[in-house]
Design an enzyme around this catalytic site. Structure first.
Site, PDB file in Angstrom:
ATOM      1  N   TYR A  55       0.859  -1.184   0.000  1.00  0.00           N
ATOM      2  CA  TYR A  55       0.000   0.000   0.000  1.00  0.00           C
ATOM      3  C   TYR A  55       0.894   1.232   0.000  1.00  0.00           C
ATOM      4  CZ  TYR A  55       0.224   0.230   5.265  1.00  0.00           C
ATOM      5  OH  TYR A  55       0.605   0.305   6.587  1.00  0.00           O
ATOM      6  N   GLU A  91       2.033  -0.661  -6.204  1.00  0.00           N
ATOM      7  CA  GLU A  91       1.565   0.149  -5.085  1.00  0.00           C
ATOM      8  C   GLU A  91       0.040   0.303  -5.189  1.00  0.00           C
ATOM      9  OE1 GLU A  91       3.082   1.506  -2.504  1.00  0.00           O
ATOM     10  OE2 GLU A  91       5.215   1.312  -2.993  1.00  0.00           O
ATOM     11  N   HIS A 147       4.387  -6.782   0.915  1.00  0.00           N
ATOM     12  CA  HIS A 147       5.644  -6.181   1.357  1.00  0.00           C
ATOM     13  C   HIS A 147       6.019  -6.703   2.740  1.00  0.00           C
ATOM     14  CE1 HIS A 147       8.133  -2.176   1.327  1.00  0.00           C
ATOM     15  NE2 HIS A 147       8.891  -3.243   1.223  1.00  0.00           N
ATOM     16  N   ASP A 154       2.446  -3.615   5.216  1.00  0.00           N
ATOM     17  CA  ASP A 154       1.543  -3.524   4.075  1.00  0.00           C
ATOM     18  C   ASP A 154       1.589  -4.761   3.171  1.00  0.00           C
ATOM     19  OD1 ASP A 154       4.221  -2.387   3.562  1.00  0.00           O
ATOM     20  OD2 ASP A 154       3.493  -1.931   1.555  1.00  0.00           O
TER      21      ASP A 154
END
Length: 236
Positions: A32, A96, A138, A148
């Protein structure tokens, strides 16, 4: 720049480099953005001084921004490791996903955003032959540093479309679990799956991805059933 679908907009980042010779794309890493707004995140990913980037960003309305060509090494993973190998950037593609994250008001990911993430992931996986088990968060590759995309991310929904795995424990995964099971035993299982067990918060990171209902960092029976199920599913 590789495009995926009509909603993809080029927003190039200068923050990338060559992949090492002979190193191909094996992993797909989901993040994120962890910033207050989409624009602040996009600006940072494209700012030379920031020294960070990703291949794509998916906004909350489903818009996909393309930053770095897939044949280039983006700078999204940082200090990280998976299955005993560091330099995840060299062998991965990074996406992302716009969300303010735990620092700025973490919230669920909209359905339209998750649908766009799924379409993008399937496109990338098909081009590079990435296996479902090699789609990671991640926090999986950097458990000591990262949270995230977090416990609100719809990993089960992605797994239903063949993106990532979601554990489906059966009776065979019901090995006895009690307080006598040592931390070393649990670490060995996590290491077999791919986690760097020298990092702190490894079991918590596993729970954040695969057992988000219980973020304790403790080896409760259901957490270990799910871990064993994943090992069985992957043959690790």
């Amino acid at each position: 720049m590789t495009r995926t679908g009509t909603g993809c907009i080029d927003r190039p980042s200068p923050n990338h480099g060559p992949r090492p010779e002979g190193v191909g794309v094996e992993l797909l890493i989901l993040h994120y953005t962890g910033m207050p707004t989409a624009e602040s995140a996009l600006s940072r990913l494209c700012e030379p001084a920031a020294q960070v980037s990703a291949h794509y960003t998916v906004d909350e309305d489903g818009t996909v921004y393309a930053h770095v060509p897939e044949d280039r090494r983006a700078w999204h993973a940082g200090l990280s490791s998976w299955r005993g190998r560091a330099d995840v950037n060299s062998r991965s593609i990074g996406i992302e996903i716009v969300n303010p994250g735990h620092e700025f008001g973490y919230r669920p990911f909209p359905a339209v955003q998750m649908a766009a993430v799924a379409d993008l992931c399937l496109d990338i996986m098909g081009r590079h032959g990435i296996a479902p088990a090699d789609v990671l968060g991640h926090s999986d590759i950097a458990p000591a540093r990262k949270e995230d995309p977090g416990e609100l991310f719809d990993w089960p929904g992605l797994a239903a479309r063949g993106i990532g795995l979601w554990p489906q424990p059966t009776a065979v995964d019901n090995s006895p679990v009690d307080s006598a099971e040592s931390a070393e035993d649990v670490a060995a299982l996590l290491g077999r799956y791919g986690y760097d067990t020298a990092e702190s918060r490894v079991l918590l990171s596993f729970q954040r991805h695969f057992h988000p209902e219980r973020l304790t960092g403790e080896p409760d029976p259901e957490t270990l059933r799910r871990l064993r199920a994943l090992l069985r599913m992957t043959g690790r």
